[in-house]
Design an enzyme around this catalytic site. Structure first.
Site, PDB file in Angstrom:
ATOM      1  N   SER A 117      16.123  12.545  -5.629  1.00  0.00           N
ATOM      2  CA  SER A 117      17.372  12.975  -6.747  1.00  0.00           C
ATOM      3  C   SER A 117      16.839  13.975  -7.728  1.00  0.00           C
ATOM      4  CB  SER A 117      17.677  11.620  -7.363  1.00  0.00           C
ATOM      5  OG  SER A 117      18.177  10.625  -6.462  1.00  0.00           O
ATOM      6  N   HIS A 139      19.787  16.121  -0.194  1.00  0.00           N
ATOM      7  CA  HIS A 139      20.109  15.105  -1.222  1.00  0.00           C
ATOM      8  C   HIS A 139      21.514  14.597  -0.839  1.00  0.00           C
ATOM      9  CE1 HIS A 139      21.017  14.484  -5.814  1.00  0.00           C
ATOM     10  NE2 HIS A 139      20.755  13.331  -5.227  1.00  0.00           N
ATOM     11  N   GLU A 151      23.110  18.231  -1.206  1.00  0.00           N
ATOM     12  CA  GLU A 151      22.411  19.502  -1.837  1.00  0.00           C
ATOM     13  C   GLU A 151      21.262  19.724  -0.592  1.00  0.00           C
ATOM     14  OE1 GLU A 151      22.748  19.504  -6.353  1.00  0.00           O
ATOM     15  OE2 GLU A 151      21.418  18.011  -5.732  1.00  0.00           O
ATOM     16  N   ASN A 189      22.230  16.685 -10.503  1.00  0.00           N
ATOM     17  CA  ASN A 189      21.528  15.644 -11.454  1.00  0.00           C
ATOM     18  C   ASN A 189      21.199  16.139 -12.671  1.00  0.00           C
ATOM     19  OD1 ASN A 189      21.440  12.799 -10.778  1.00  0.00           O
ATOM     20  ND2 ASN A 189      20.476  13.480  -9.005  1.00  0.00           N
TER      21      ASN A 189
HETATM   22  P1  NAI Z   1      16.670   1.357  -3.127  1.00  0.00           P
HETATM   23  O1  NAI Z   1      15.800   0.827  -4.254  1.00  0.00           O
HETATM   24  O2  NAI Z   1      17.984   0.876  -3.046  1.00  0.00           O
HETATM   25  O3  NAI Z   1      15.784   1.424  -1.699  1.00  0.00           O
HETATM   26  C1  NAI Z   1      14.722   1.806  -1.501  1.00  0.00           C
HETATM   27  C2  NAI Z   1      14.145   1.220   0.137  1.00  0.00           C
HETATM   28  O4  NAI Z   1      12.726   1.799   0.247  1.00  0.00           O
HETATM   29  C3  NAI Z   1      13.850  -0.271  -0.331  1.00  0.00           C
HETATM   30  O5  NAI Z   1      14.526  -0.841   0.996  1.00  0.00           O
HETATM   31  C4  NAI Z   1      12.237  -0.566   0.043  1.00  0.00           C
HETATM   32  O6  NAI Z   1      11.673  -1.605   0.444  1.00  0.00           O
HETATM   33  C5  NAI Z   1      11.828   0.796   0.702  1.00  0.00           C
HETATM   34  N1  NAI Z   1      10.621   1.421   0.552  1.00  0.00           N
HETATM   35  C6  NAI Z   1       9.785   1.110  -0.611  1.00  0.00           C
HETATM   36  N2  NAI Z   1       8.593   1.518  -0.136  1.00  0.00           N
HETATM   37  C7  NAI Z   1       8.820   2.151   1.068  1.00  0.00           C
HETATM   38  C8  NAI Z   1       7.953   2.716   1.979  1.00  0.00           C
HETATM   39  N3  NAI Z   1       6.497   3.195   1.802  1.00  0.00           N
HETATM   40  N4  NAI Z   1       8.220   2.928   3.242  1.00  0.00           N
HETATM   41  C9  NAI Z   1       9.298   2.553   3.744  1.00  0.00           C
HETATM   42  N5  NAI Z   1      10.415   2.102   2.794  1.00  0.00           N
HETATM   43  C10 NAI Z   1       9.953   1.773   1.463  1.00  0.00           C
HETATM   44  O7  NAI Z   1      16.687   3.055  -3.396  1.00  0.00           O
HETATM   45  P2  NAI Z   1      17.710   4.094  -3.183  1.00  0.00           P
HETATM   46  O8  NAI Z   1      18.706   3.854  -4.282  1.00  0.00           O
HETATM   47  O9  NAI Z   1      18.557   3.862  -1.745  1.00  0.00           O
HETATM   48  O10 NAI Z   1      17.054   5.451  -3.542  1.00  0.00           O
HETATM   49  C11 NAI Z   1      16.284   6.083  -2.629  1.00  0.00           C
HETATM   50  C12 NAI Z   1      15.983   7.640  -2.770  1.00  0.00           C
HETATM   51  O11 NAI Z   1      17.288   8.184  -2.848  1.00  0.00           O
HETATM   52  C13 NAI Z   1      15.497   7.863  -4.235  1.00  0.00           C
HETATM   53  O12 NAI Z   1      14.663   8.840  -4.036  1.00  0.00           O
HETATM   54  C14 NAI Z   1      16.673   8.148  -5.092  1.00  0.00           C
HETATM   55  O13 NAI Z   1      16.458   8.811  -6.093  1.00  0.00           O
HETATM   56  C15 NAI Z   1      17.564   8.867  -3.908  1.00  0.00           C
HETATM   57  N6  NAI Z   1      18.855   8.669  -4.287  1.00  0.00           N
HETATM   58  C16 NAI Z   1      19.552   7.624  -5.015  1.00  0.00           C
HETATM   59  C17 NAI Z   1      20.888   7.652  -4.994  1.00  0.00           C
HETATM   60  C18 NAI Z   1      21.631   6.496  -5.600  1.00  0.00           C
HETATM   61  O14 NAI Z   1      22.805   6.387  -6.084  1.00  0.00           O
HETATM   62  N7  NAI Z   1      21.026   5.190  -5.356  1.00  0.00           N
HETATM   63  C19 NAI Z   1      21.639   8.766  -4.899  1.00  0.00           C
HETATM   64  C20 NAI Z   1      21.106   9.969  -4.337  1.00  0.00           C
HETATM   65  C21 NAI Z   1      19.570  10.027  -4.060  1.00  0.00           C
END
Ligand code: NAI
Length: 282
Positions: A117, A139, A151, A189
């Site tokens: 993000s 993104h 994005e 963002n």
């Molecule tokens: P989340 O916390 O829901 O999920 C992250 C997942 O990654 C977890 O299941 C975790 O077990 C896994 N994980 C951790 N380390 C890992 C590794 N080394 N290898 C493989 N899996 C691993 O996070 P979320 O919300 O899905 O965010 C993920 C990315 O997307 C971040 O960079 C965030 O900034 C971005 N993002 C999030 C948005 C949102 O609304 N939540 C919107 C747009 C982008």
């Protein structure tokens, strides 16, 4: 055979991206070290695809056989994808080593995209020293199946072909790609930070209540008020993005993170995903 996409991280975003790709006929391998997360992701994808089919949002033909096109596991050993899309937590100390590893493990022909993000794509590609030009940003927005915008971000070393190919890819998924610069918070963002931060300050200062603040914005036509939206995004995720934009702008006070968010995280109240954030979800 349909192209293979490896999605790394099966949380909110990873499972959404996987769902969209599967619904459009692609093969997906979803990677997460946490078995419980993988199981949750599989259930969420199943109900998401069923819902989209019922609402006529997906073609029966493209979605048919999606379950046979999905695999899940803790790693990517032995697989030859066309794309790898990373969606792990918003922390450079996690994303950096991951991209260094991906750069070693995959041939130059494989595109590596981050769903970050806010972390500079140039910083991420700096960790992929072999072939930095095949690294860029894709993104997606939350919830991925419903949000059209993607994005597309080129870091300093990203090949123009990354932009062309990634735009073509997400168009096949029914999305609208927009190329944006590799600046802190990219475009959405950066503009969205003050929406959250000013609302947090106003509630903290007692100027307005949280529900009233959400109601005002929803009444003005925003799909969600700032507090409901932070609960959807994940308060931890939202806070990490703010911190990252704050640091990357060399501590521009406009992006200073807020205590209210930090305290929610300390209590484990992360939003909908923990059933408790600014609101309670039963
Ligand atoms: P989340 O916390 O829901 O999920 C992250 C997942 O990654 C977890 O299941 C975790 O077990 C896994 N994980 C951790 N380390 C890992 C590794 N080394 N290898 C493989 N899996 C691993 O996070 P979320 O919300 O899905 O965010 C993920 C990315 O997307 C971040 O960079 C965030 O900034 C971005 N993002 C999030 C948005 C949102 O609304 N939540 C919107 C747009 C982008």
């Amino acid at each position: 055979m349909a192209a293979l996409i490896i999605v790394i991280g099966s949380g909110t975003m990873g499972r959404g991206i996987a769902e969209v790709a599967l619904g459009r006929g692609f093969r997906v391998h979803l990677v997460d070290p946490e078995e419980a997360q993988r199981a949750l992701a599989q259930r969420s994808i199943e109900s998401g695809i069923s819902r989209s089919l019922a609402r006529g949002l997906l073609g029966e033909d493209a979605a048919r056989g999606w379950a046979q096109r999905l695999t899940l596991g803790p790693d990517w050993r032995g697989l030859s994808p066309k794309w790898v899309i990373e969606a792990i937590p918003e922390r450079m100390e996690l994303k950096g080593p991951l991209f260094a590893q991906l750069d070693q493990d995959f041939s130059e022909a494989v595109w590596l995209a981050s769903n970050t993000s806010s972390i500079a794509i140039t910083a991420i590609q700096g960790m992929a020293r072999r072939f930095p030009h095949r690294v860029g940003g894709l993104h997606f927005f939350n919830p991925v199946p419903r949000m059209a915008l993607v994005e597309v971000i080129a870091g300093m070393a990203t090949a123009p072909q990354f932009i062309e190919e990634s735009q073509a890819l997400v168009r096949q998924w029914g999305k609208v790609p927009v190329a944006v610069p590799d600046r802190p918070g990219f475009l959405v963002n950066r503009v969205a930070r003050p929406y959250y931060l000013e609302s947090l300050r106003m509630v903290d200062e007692g100027v307005v209540g949280m529900e009233a603040c959400d109601k005002v914005f929803e009444g003005a036509g925003f799909p969600m008020g700032p507090f409901r939206l932070m609960d959807l995004v994940g308060i931890d995720v939202n806070f990490a993005v703010t911190q990252s934009v704050f640091e990357q702008t060399f501590y521009d006070s406009r992006y200073r993170p807020h205590d209210l968010q930090q305290n929610k995280i300390r209590l484990g109240h992360l939003g909908r995903k923990t059933k408790r954030g600014f609101y309670v979800y039963e």
